[in-house]
Design a protein around this motif. Structure first.
Motif, PDB file in Angstrom:
ATOM      1  N   ARG A  53       0.880  -1.322  -0.038  1.00 44.65           N
ATOM      2  CA  ARG A  53       0.056  -0.001   0.047  1.00 44.65           C
ATOM      3  C   ARG A  53       0.820   1.352   0.175  1.00 44.65           C
ATOM      4  O   ARG A  53       0.543   2.228  -0.721  1.00 44.65           O
ATOM      5  CB  ARG A  53      -0.942  -0.172   1.191  1.00 44.65           C
ATOM      6  N   HIS A  54       1.884   1.319   0.766  1.00 36.13           N
ATOM      7  CA  HIS A  54       2.772   2.602   0.833  1.00 36.13           C
ATOM      8  C   HIS A  54       3.884   2.507  -0.004  1.00 36.13           C
ATOM      9  O   HIS A  54       5.043   3.179   0.004  1.00 36.13           O
ATOM     10  CB  HIS A  54       3.300   2.714   2.398  1.00 36.13           C
ATOM     11  N   ILE A  55       3.999   1.855  -1.169  1.00 34.53           N
ATOM     12  CA  ILE A  55       4.966   1.562  -2.096  1.00 34.53           C
ATOM     13  C   ILE A  55       4.490   2.611  -3.196  1.00 34.53           C
ATOM     14  O   ILE A  55       3.478   2.414  -3.945  1.00 34.53           O
ATOM     15  CB  ILE A  55       5.218   0.156  -2.764  1.00 34.53           C
ATOM     16  N   GLN A  84       9.011   4.492  -1.441  1.00 31.57           N
ATOM     17  CA  GLN A  84       8.226   4.746  -0.152  1.00 31.57           C
ATOM     18  C   GLN A  84       7.530   5.563  -0.113  1.00 31.57           C
ATOM     19  O   GLN A  84       7.980   6.911  -0.444  1.00 31.57           O
ATOM     20  CB  GLN A  84       8.871   4.018   1.011  1.00 31.57           C
ATOM     21  N   ALA A  85       6.206   5.685   0.164  1.00 33.84           N
ATOM     22  CA  ALA A  85       5.554   6.948   0.675  1.00 33.84           C
ATOM     23  C   ALA A  85       5.895   7.134   1.811  1.00 33.84           C
ATOM     24  O   ALA A  85       6.430   6.520   2.816  1.00 33.84           O
ATOM     25  CB  ALA A  85       3.717   6.589   0.707  1.00 33.84           C
ATOM     26  N   LEU A  86       6.020   8.610   2.334  1.00 33.69           N
ATOM     27  CA  LEU A  86       6.390   8.788   3.618  1.00 33.69           C
ATOM     28  C   LEU A  86       5.307   8.953   4.645  1.00 33.69           C
ATOM     29  O   LEU A  86       4.170   9.511   4.237  1.00 33.69           O
ATOM     30  CB  LEU A  86       6.961  10.390   3.516  1.00 33.69           C
ATOM     31  N   SER A  87       5.667   8.540   5.676  1.00 34.03           N
ATOM     32  CA  SER A  87       4.663   8.375   6.801  1.00 34.03           C
ATOM     33  C   SER A  87       5.431   8.186   8.163  1.00 34.03           C
ATOM     34  O   SER A  87       6.366   7.704   8.213  1.00 34.03           O
ATOM     35  CB  SER A  87       3.508   7.422   6.394  1.00 34.03           C
ATOM     36  N   GLY A  88       4.454   8.593   9.202  1.00 36.56           N
ATOM     37  CA  GLY A  88       4.931   8.145  10.609  1.00 36.56           C
ATOM     38  C   GLY A  88       6.166   8.843  11.249  1.00 36.56           C
ATOM     39  O   GLY A  88       6.488  10.173  10.326  1.00 36.56           O
ATOM     40  N   GLY A  89       6.320   8.861  12.366  1.00 43.63           N
ATOM     41  CA  GLY A  89       7.672   9.406  12.843  1.00 43.63           C
ATOM     42  C   GLY A  89       8.221   8.459  13.879  1.00 43.63           C
ATOM     43  O   GLY A  89       8.149   7.553  13.718  1.00 43.63           O
TER      44      GLY A  89
ATOM     45  N   ARG B  10       9.034   0.281  18.885  1.00 44.13           N
ATOM     46  CA  ARG B  10       8.721   0.963  17.593  1.00 44.13           C
ATOM     47  C   ARG B  10      10.086   1.521  16.865  1.00 44.13           C
ATOM     48  O   ARG B  10       9.852   1.537  15.376  1.00 44.13           O
ATOM     49  CB  ARG B  10       7.869   2.355  17.659  1.00 44.13           C
ATOM     50  N   LYS B  11      11.178   1.459  17.392  1.00 46.07           N
ATOM     51  CA  LYS B  11      12.679   1.703  16.913  1.00 46.07           C
ATOM     52  C   LYS B  11      13.496   0.900  17.130  1.00 46.07           C
ATOM     53  O   LYS B  11      14.683   0.986  17.104  1.00 46.07           O
ATOM     54  CB  LYS B  11      12.953   3.274  17.476  1.00 46.07           C
ATOM     55  N   GLY B  55       5.984  -1.769   7.994  1.00 43.56           N
ATOM     56  CA  GLY B  55       4.926  -0.849   7.255  1.00 43.56           C
ATOM     57  C   GLY B  55       4.933  -0.807   6.056  1.00 43.56           C
ATOM     58  O   GLY B  55       4.189  -1.616   5.121  1.00 43.56           O
ATOM     59  N   HIS B  56       5.816   0.122   5.241  1.00 38.62           N
ATOM     60  CA  HIS B  56       6.024   0.200   3.649  1.00 38.62           C
ATOM     61  C   HIS B  56       6.230  -1.136   3.040  1.00 38.62           C
ATOM     62  O   HIS B  56       5.851  -1.399   2.196  1.00 38.62           O
ATOM     63  CB  HIS B  56       7.020   1.132   3.492  1.00 38.62           C
ATOM     64  N   PHE B  57       7.178  -1.646   3.825  1.00 30.24           N
ATOM     65  CA  PHE B  57       7.638  -2.896   3.169  1.00 30.24           C
ATOM     66  C   PHE B  57       7.097  -4.231   3.850  1.00 30.24           C
ATOM     67  O   PHE B  57       7.787  -5.173   3.653  1.00 30.24           O
ATOM     68  CB  PHE B  57       9.274  -2.737   3.137  1.00 30.24           C
TER      69      PHE B  57
END
Lengths: 89, 374
Positions: A53-55, A84-89, B10-11, B55-57
């Motif tokens: 989804r975030h690619i 990659q789509a940018l998201s999060g922190g 988370r990290k 997440g992304h991957f």
């Protein structure tokens, strides 16, 4: 030949060097670039071959229109970027 | 007592060790920057597992055979072609619209105890998987996946339902219980071929009154069974605390718990089934410690009474929540550890009677597990 580039973020998880491919659609290009690289494929696509989804995928600087069938067409010199789509922190 | 703890955050995956002067400290950080959803230190062969949720991957699983000096990526459980799930919870009147089921997150990882390298894995969406080769390959447990009731499962806090607790009977590895948010408690006696729902007595106040006891719609946040007395089990449910003394056939709701019955996590003493620890919060819209005072509640009499323990814990301005996998007890029952969503981490070496802060600066903590040798 088109060239498929992967975001540099992927390199920290799995070998993802650029690949030259002969393909007329982005789907064919990705399949060719990921052929025999199942680990890399698993970072880009889910187990059903769907783009995660975030690619985000760009062809020559433009985001692709068809994320489902990956039918966007390429030229002989296309540069495909898997980002990659940018998201999060 | 254990001298090593894995903290999935988370990290990254933090490994904490106790130094010779009994001081706990961060000894190593692996996968720095990546979210970890679960870890497992397998006492049978010493393998360490780290489940990443990138997440992304996507979700990925790594194994270390040298106690974290090096890691190798192994396979993740994947849903076979044709595996589908409802887009949303099914009603009785309509056929649900289906979508392909694809791995979102590894949410439970446990030794299956039928031989070295045998593992159970619970996932979001609600699949149970089995590996017989230390994670090199996985297969979906179809006996549970194919249950018609699965169409009514739904996500609790996540988009899709998930299996977060897998309890294996130490005396009979074919006897396994799983808990699902939201899908209740399920049990197999034959290693996974046949399953029965074991949610009798669980109550969901968040459902319409006529559905409150629907066994298939319960949201157990965490379920644990006492290793020495496997029939004695505890659940920290969305709706409160529940206890079973008959191997999950019946669950008794325990309501006399101050300051709150809401929470995410529970740990049970490994040898004393009447002793369990909880970390309460104000339900349901708030999800913070009551009056911003962070405490642990402990029962030693099977839930008849609870004590509030605050020694060593912040008594004001505390907004920590301990998620479902973020409290653990070691095999002696004396050593406990927990980490919070705000990055605080505490250890107790006196069976939860008092706590010491080990770090106040960790990333949000998702899972805490002791590393124990066989």
């Amino acid at each position: 030949m088109a060239t498929v580039h992967f975001t540099s973020h992927l390199q920290s998880f799995v070998n993802s060097a650029p690949v030259e491919v002969a393909a007329t659609t982005v789907g064919a290009a990705l399949n060719s670039a990921l052929d025999g690289k199942e680990q890399l494929r698993s970072y880009v696509m889910d187990e059903h071959g769907r783009l995660r989804r975030h690619i985000m995928v760009f062809i020559d600087g433009k985001i692709i229109d068809d994320r489902v069938n990956l039918s966007d067409s390429l030229t002989d010199t296309s540069e495909v970027y898997v980002m990659q789509a940018l998201s999060g922190g | 007592m254990a001298d090593t703890i894995h903290v999935s955050t988370r990290k990254g995956l933090f490994t904490l060790k106790r130094s010779p002067v009994r001081r706990w400290e961060i000894a190593d950080v692996a996968f720095l920057g990546s979210p970890l959803s679960m870890s497992l230190a397998d006492p049978r062969d010493g393998s360490w597992y780290a489940a990443l949720n990138l997440g992304h991957f996507g979700a990925h699983l790594h194994r270390s055979c040298d106690r974290g000096a090096s890691w190798t990526e192994v396979a993740v459980p994947t849903f076979p072609d044709g595996a589908t799930m409802p887009e949303r919870m099914a009603s009785e009147a309509e056929t649900p619209k289906m979508k392909p089921a694809a791995l979102s997150e590894i949410w439970a990882l446990e030794p299956a105890n039928t031989g070295d390298g045998t593992l159970w894995c619970g996932t979001i969406p609600g699949g149970l998987f089995r590996s017989d080769d230390a994670g090199e390959s996985w297969r979906l447990v179809e006996g549970l996946w194919n249950r018609e009731e699965r169409m009514s499962w739904f996500g609790g806090g996540k988009d899709d339902p998930g299996i977060h607790s897998v309890e294996v009977d130490p005396n009979d590895p074919q006897h396994v219980l799983v808990a699902i948010s939201c899908g209740g408690v399920w049990r197999t006696r034959d290693g996974g071929a046949k399953w029965e729902c074991c949610s009798n007595g669980l109550r969901a106040e968040y459902m319409p009154p006529d559905q409150a006891y629907n066994p298939n719609m319960q949201d157990p946040h965490r379920m644990v069974a006492c290793p020495s007395y496997f029939n004695f089990m505890w659940i920290q449910h969305h709706n409160g605390i529940f206890h079973s003394t008959d191997g999950s056939r019946n669950w008794e709701e325990i309501t006399n718990v101050e300051p709150a019955v809401f929470g995410f996590t529970v740990a049970v003493h490994p040898h004393d089934p009447g002793t369990a620890w909880f970390v309460p919060g104000v339900k349901d819209e708030m999800r913070v410690p009551k009056d911003a005072k962070f405490i642990v509640t402990k029962t030693t009499d099977g839930g008849k009474t609870f004590r509030q323990i605050s020694a060593g814990l912040p008594s004001e301005d505390a907004y920590d929540i301990v998620l479902r996998h973020a409290l653990d007890v070691d095999s002696t029952g004396n050593l406990l550890a927990m980490g919070s969503t705000t990055g605080n981490f505490w250890v107790s070496e006196d069976s939860g009677e008092s706590w010491q802060a080990v770090s106040t600066h960790l990333p949000p903590v998702y899972a805490v597990r002791f590393v124990e040798e066989r």
